[in-house]
Design a protein around this motif. Sequence first.
Motif, PDB file in Angstrom:
ATOM      1  N   ILE A 164      -4.141  -9.034   1.293  1.00 56.08           N
ATOM      2  CA  ILE A 164      -4.769  -8.189   2.312  1.00 56.08           C
ATOM      3  C   ILE A 164      -5.599  -7.134   1.597  1.00 56.08           C
ATOM      4  O   ILE A 164      -5.071  -6.291   0.866  1.00 56.08           O
ATOM      5  CB  ILE A 164      -3.706  -7.565   3.225  1.00 56.08           C
ATOM      6  CG1 ILE A 164      -2.995  -8.690   3.996  1.00 56.08           C
ATOM      7  CG2 ILE A 164      -4.332  -6.553   4.185  1.00 56.08           C
ATOM      8  CD1 ILE A 164      -1.881  -8.232   4.885  1.00 56.08           C
ATOM      9  N   ILE A 194      -9.406 -10.339   3.803  1.00 53.99           N
ATOM     10  CA  ILE A 194      -8.329 -10.978   3.062  1.00 53.99           C
ATOM     11  C   ILE A 194      -8.941 -11.903   2.012  1.00 53.99           C
ATOM     12  O   ILE A 194     -10.126 -12.231   2.080  1.00 53.99           O
ATOM     13  CB  ILE A 194      -7.400 -11.809   3.981  1.00 53.99           C
ATOM     14  CG1 ILE A 194      -8.178 -12.983   4.609  1.00 53.99           C
ATOM     15  CG2 ILE A 194      -6.743 -10.942   5.052  1.00 53.99           C
ATOM     16  CD1 ILE A 194      -7.301 -13.996   5.347  1.00 53.99           C
ATOM     17  N   GLY A 208       5.113  -7.430   1.345  1.00 54.11           N
ATOM     18  CA  GLY A 208       4.281  -7.884   0.252  1.00 54.11           C
ATOM     19  C   GLY A 208       4.447  -7.034  -0.994  1.00 54.11           C
ATOM     20  O   GLY A 208       5.233  -6.072  -1.031  1.00 54.11           O
ATOM     21  N   VAL A 251      -2.611  -5.927  -1.136  1.00 57.86           N
ATOM     22  CA  VAL A 251      -1.200  -6.305  -0.962  1.00 57.86           C
ATOM     23  C   VAL A 251      -1.115  -7.814  -0.879  1.00 57.86           C
ATOM     24  O   VAL A 251      -1.755  -8.435  -0.010  1.00 57.86           O
ATOM     25  CB  VAL A 251      -0.594  -5.670   0.314  1.00 57.86           C
ATOM     26  CG1 VAL A 251       0.856  -6.104   0.481  1.00 57.86           C
ATOM     27  CG2 VAL A 251      -0.687  -4.154   0.250  1.00 57.86           C
ATOM     28  N   GLN A 252      -0.331  -8.406  -1.765  1.00 61.12           N
ATOM     29  CA  GLN A 252      -0.176  -9.861  -1.781  1.00 61.12           C
ATOM     30  C   GLN A 252       1.032 -10.265  -0.959  1.00 61.12           C
ATOM     31  O   GLN A 252       2.105  -9.679  -1.082  1.00 61.12           O
ATOM     32  CB  GLN A 252      -0.020 -10.369  -3.209  1.00 61.12           C
ATOM     33  CG  GLN A 252       0.089 -11.888  -3.297  1.00 61.12           C
ATOM     34  CD  GLN A 252      -0.066 -12.390  -4.720  1.00 61.12           C
ATOM     35  OE1 GLN A 252      -1.120 -12.243  -5.331  1.00 61.12           O
ATOM     36  NE2 GLN A 252       0.998 -12.966  -5.253  1.00 61.12           N
ATOM     37  N   VAL A 253       0.843 -11.273  -0.124  1.00 57.35           N
ATOM     38  CA  VAL A 253       1.881 -11.745   0.793  1.00 57.35           C
ATOM     39  C   VAL A 253       2.083 -13.235   0.573  1.00 57.35           C
ATOM     40  O   VAL A 253       1.108 -13.981   0.392  1.00 57.35           O
ATOM     41  CB  VAL A 253       1.461 -11.486   2.262  1.00 57.35           C
ATOM     42  CG1 VAL A 253       2.490 -12.074   3.221  1.00 57.35           C
ATOM     43  CG2 VAL A 253       1.281 -10.003   2.513  1.00 57.35           C
ATOM     44  N   PRO A 270      -6.644  -3.328   4.934  1.00 55.28           N
ATOM     45  CA  PRO A 270      -5.685  -3.150   6.044  1.00 55.28           C
ATOM     46  C   PRO A 270      -6.212  -2.248   7.151  1.00 55.28           C
ATOM     47  O   PRO A 270      -5.857  -2.427   8.317  1.00 55.28           O
ATOM     48  CB  PRO A 270      -4.464  -2.529   5.348  1.00 55.28           C
ATOM     49  CG  PRO A 270      -4.984  -1.968   4.066  1.00 55.28           C
ATOM     50  CD  PRO A 270      -6.110  -2.848   3.659  1.00 55.28           C
ATOM     51  N   ALA A 318       2.549  -7.654   5.521  1.00 54.03           N
ATOM     52  CA  ALA A 318       2.232  -6.814   4.364  1.00 54.03           C
ATOM     53  C   ALA A 318       3.369  -5.865   4.014  1.00 54.03           C
ATOM     54  O   ALA A 318       3.482  -5.430   2.864  1.00 54.03           O
ATOM     55  CB  ALA A 318       0.951  -6.029   4.639  1.00 54.03           C
ATOM     56  N   ARG A 319       4.229  -5.554   4.977  1.00 49.67           N
ATOM     57  CA  ARG A 319       5.355  -4.656   4.686  1.00 49.67           C
ATOM     58  C   ARG A 319       6.308  -5.277   3.673  1.00 49.67           C
ATOM     59  O   ARG A 319       7.039  -4.572   2.992  1.00 49.67           O
ATOM     60  CB  ARG A 319       6.112  -4.334   5.977  1.00 49.67           C
ATOM     61  CG  ARG A 319       5.288  -3.595   7.029  1.00 49.67           C
ATOM     62  CD  ARG A 319       6.068  -3.467   8.313  1.00 49.67           C
ATOM     63  NE  ARG A 319       5.238  -3.024   9.426  1.00 49.67           N
ATOM     64  CZ  ARG A 319       5.615  -3.041  10.700  1.00 49.67           C
ATOM     65  NH1 ARG A 319       6.838  -3.484  11.013  1.00 49.67           N
ATOM     66  NH2 ARG A 319       4.805  -2.640  11.651  1.00 49.67           N
ATOM     67  N   ARG A 342       2.256  -4.946  -4.200  1.00 51.75           N
ATOM     68  CA  ARG A 342       0.971  -4.368  -4.546  1.00 51.75           C
ATOM     69  C   ARG A 342       0.343  -5.110  -5.718  1.00 51.75           C
ATOM     70  O   ARG A 342       1.004  -5.429  -6.704  1.00 51.75           O
ATOM     71  CB  ARG A 342       1.137  -2.900  -4.938  1.00 51.75           C
ATOM     72  CG  ARG A 342       1.621  -1.988  -3.812  1.00 51.75           C
ATOM     73  CD  ARG A 342       0.636  -1.812  -2.690  1.00 51.75           C
ATOM     74  NE  ARG A 342      -0.689  -1.416  -3.134  1.00 51.75           N
ATOM     75  CZ  ARG A 342      -1.704  -1.149  -2.313  1.00 51.75           C
ATOM     76  NH1 ARG A 342      -1.527  -1.252  -1.006  1.00 51.75           N
ATOM     77  NH2 ARG A 342      -2.874  -0.790  -2.788  1.00 51.75           N
TER      78      ARG A 342
END
Length: 220
Positions: free
Chosen positions: A202, A192, A150, A157-159, A205, A147-148, A152
Amino acid sequence: MSPNPSAAHRLAAAMPEPLLARFARQRLPAGFLVSAPRAKPDRILMLREGRIRVFVANEDKELTLAYLVPGELFSTHTGAYLRCERECELLSMPTAEFARSMGNEPGMLGLIMPVLGRILDHSIALIEDLAFRDVAGRLARFLLVAARQGSRVPQGVQVTLDLSAGEIAQLLGATRQTVSSLLKRMEREGLISRPARHQLVILQPEVLRRWQEGEAAEAA
């Protein structure tokens, strides 16, 4: 997800052409064993295309340390195996020659160290996972790290995940079936969503952080 590929891409872009020209080039098929522990001669490898799995193994078990992405460097002077997971284009150079070249290109060291450090960081995280977390906790940590990188979106948060469930399982020291089952459970419980192939959002979180600390089994 390709973990932190930006440093690798910067390295590939910054590599001077004269230095690139001194590397030997190979195209290797998926499944090719590039290197094994105590391989000779000692070489520096740079992946240009494809994906290479870095793992340790004994007679009974394999443990994945990392997947190399295009632009990353690795050395055969380790206790790890390197295998092409996809068709690869690989550059190689004797380590001693590469060291001499680095002496003439001091600015390259600042780009190389973050790439090499990622492998060490993941190895330490893997040891902590195996020692202190169950598979659900490992998967939750993996997604939180993803997610870091990803973006917003309104829901969370989209990954982008370009690893299969089997490849994620190899990174976590688990089975594909367990990882697939846990992902389905996360989706069912609203942690998710998976809007498209290789896409994951996500949604909660804070719940994943609790899973990371071992609360998933209690809530099962």
